[in-house]
Design an enzyme around this catalytic site. Structure first.
Site, PDB file in Angstrom:
ATOM      1  N   SER A 177       3.570  58.796 -12.448  1.00 15.78           N
ATOM      2  CA  SER A 177       4.080  58.199 -11.206  1.00 15.78           C
ATOM      3  C   SER A 177       3.070  58.475 -10.099  1.00 15.78           C
ATOM      4  O   SER A 177       2.259  59.405 -10.213  1.00 15.78           O
ATOM      5  CB  SER A 177       5.431  58.850 -10.842  1.00 15.78           C
ATOM      6  OG  SER A 177       5.825  58.527  -9.527  1.00 15.78           O
ATOM      7  N   TYR A 179      10.881  66.186  -9.293  1.00  9.73           N
ATOM      8  CA  TYR A 179      10.402  64.960  -9.954  1.00  9.73           C
ATOM      9  C   TYR A 179       8.879  64.936  -9.973  1.00  9.73           C
ATOM     10  O   TYR A 179       8.268  64.665 -11.011  1.00  9.73           O
ATOM     11  CB  TYR A 179      10.957  63.730  -9.237  1.00  9.73           C
ATOM     12  CG  TYR A 179      10.466  62.424  -9.828  1.00  9.73           C
ATOM     13  CD1 TYR A 179      10.908  61.995 -11.077  1.00  9.73           C
ATOM     14  CD2 TYR A 179       9.565  61.623  -9.133  1.00  9.73           C
ATOM     15  CE1 TYR A 179      10.460  60.802 -11.623  1.00  9.73           C
ATOM     16  CE2 TYR A 179       9.108  60.421  -9.665  1.00  9.73           C
ATOM     17  CZ  TYR A 179       9.552  60.024 -10.915  1.00  9.73           C
ATOM     18  OH  TYR A 179       9.097  58.845 -11.455  1.00  9.73           O
TER      19      TYR A 179
END
Length: 248
Positions: free
Chosen positions: A143, A157
């Site tokens: 990501s 995350y």
């Protein structure tokens, strides 16, 4: 059709929606044999039926990536059906966001189990197959939050996605002698179910506002196709795909 995609067996986790589904459909259109893994068998069956109706070749396998034995079965079923696998797309992931002070420890553990251990289980299942064949390709979904820490709210995350980066780079270094390629793909705001997993009210609203700029999932599917279609001596190590207007 791309001659470097046609006939390749591509296993995709998290394939029941979003990036995984879009990638399966896109690659099948290029003549790849796609093996779709996810928990929602009804969704997988519907996608496989649609791909097959359009002349593609697809197989659905129920898998929870937090269960190592199920990930092993996913790879074994692909090899059993087609005699090989060429690519594993470790796509399954979740993104429940909340500040540390909210102490959503259960969500931290789920992210670790799916985003990190799920990728490791995929590697453990496919690596022996690739090593024996002296060929293979891991595509691991990180990501933009694995490049820059997303805080407040996304610290854990980000931690999981930084881990995917580190694991993938180490894997690349260790497997290059066996002609195994490793690609890290880091999406920005892409339209998928990822944005739906946040239980913290403030963070959830922030995510929904942020994702108003999201670009379609097939943006990632095209990037994955680009990495796969390169000649075997060419490795695309890292791809970052984000909306043109996204600053983060």
């Amino acid at each position: 059709m791309s001659k470097n995609i046609e006939g390749k067996v591509v296993v995709i986790t998290g394939a029941s929606s979003g990036l995984g589904e879009s990638t399966a459909r896109h690659l099948a259109g290029f003549g790849a044999i796609v093996v779709l893994g996810a928990r929602r068998k009804d969704r997988l069956d519907a996608i496989v039926k649609d791909i097959t109706a359009k002349g593609g070749n697809a197989l659905a396998v129920t898998v929870d990536v937090t269960r190592r034995e199920q990930v092993d079965t996913l790879i074994q079923e692909a090899v059993k059906a087609y005699g090989k696998i060429d690519v594993l797309v470790n796509n399954a992931g979740i993104m429940p966001l909340a500040p540390f002070a909210a102490l959503k420890v259960d969500e931290w553990e789920k992210m670790i189990d799916i985003n990190i251990k799920g990728v490791l289980y995929g590697i453990a299942a496919a690596l022996p197959v690739f090593t024996k064949a002296k060929s293979g390709h891991f595509i691991n979904l990180s990501s933009v939050a694995g490049i820059k820490v997303f805080a407040p709210g996304g610290s854990v995350y980000s931690g999981t996605k930084f881990a995917v980066h580190a694991i993938s780079e180490g894997l690349r270094m260790e497997t290059r002698k066996d002609n195994i390629r490793v690609t890290i793909l880091s999406p920005g705001a892409i339209d998928s179910e990822l944005k739906e997993g946040t239980t913290d009210a403030v963070a959830s609203q922030n995510v929904k506002d942020f994702y108003k700029i999201a670009i379609p999932a097939d943006s990632i599917a095209r990037a994955i196709a680009y990495a796969i279609e390169q000649p075997s001596d060419v490795e695309i190590d890292e791809i970052v795909v984000r909306p043109t207007v996204q600053d983060f």
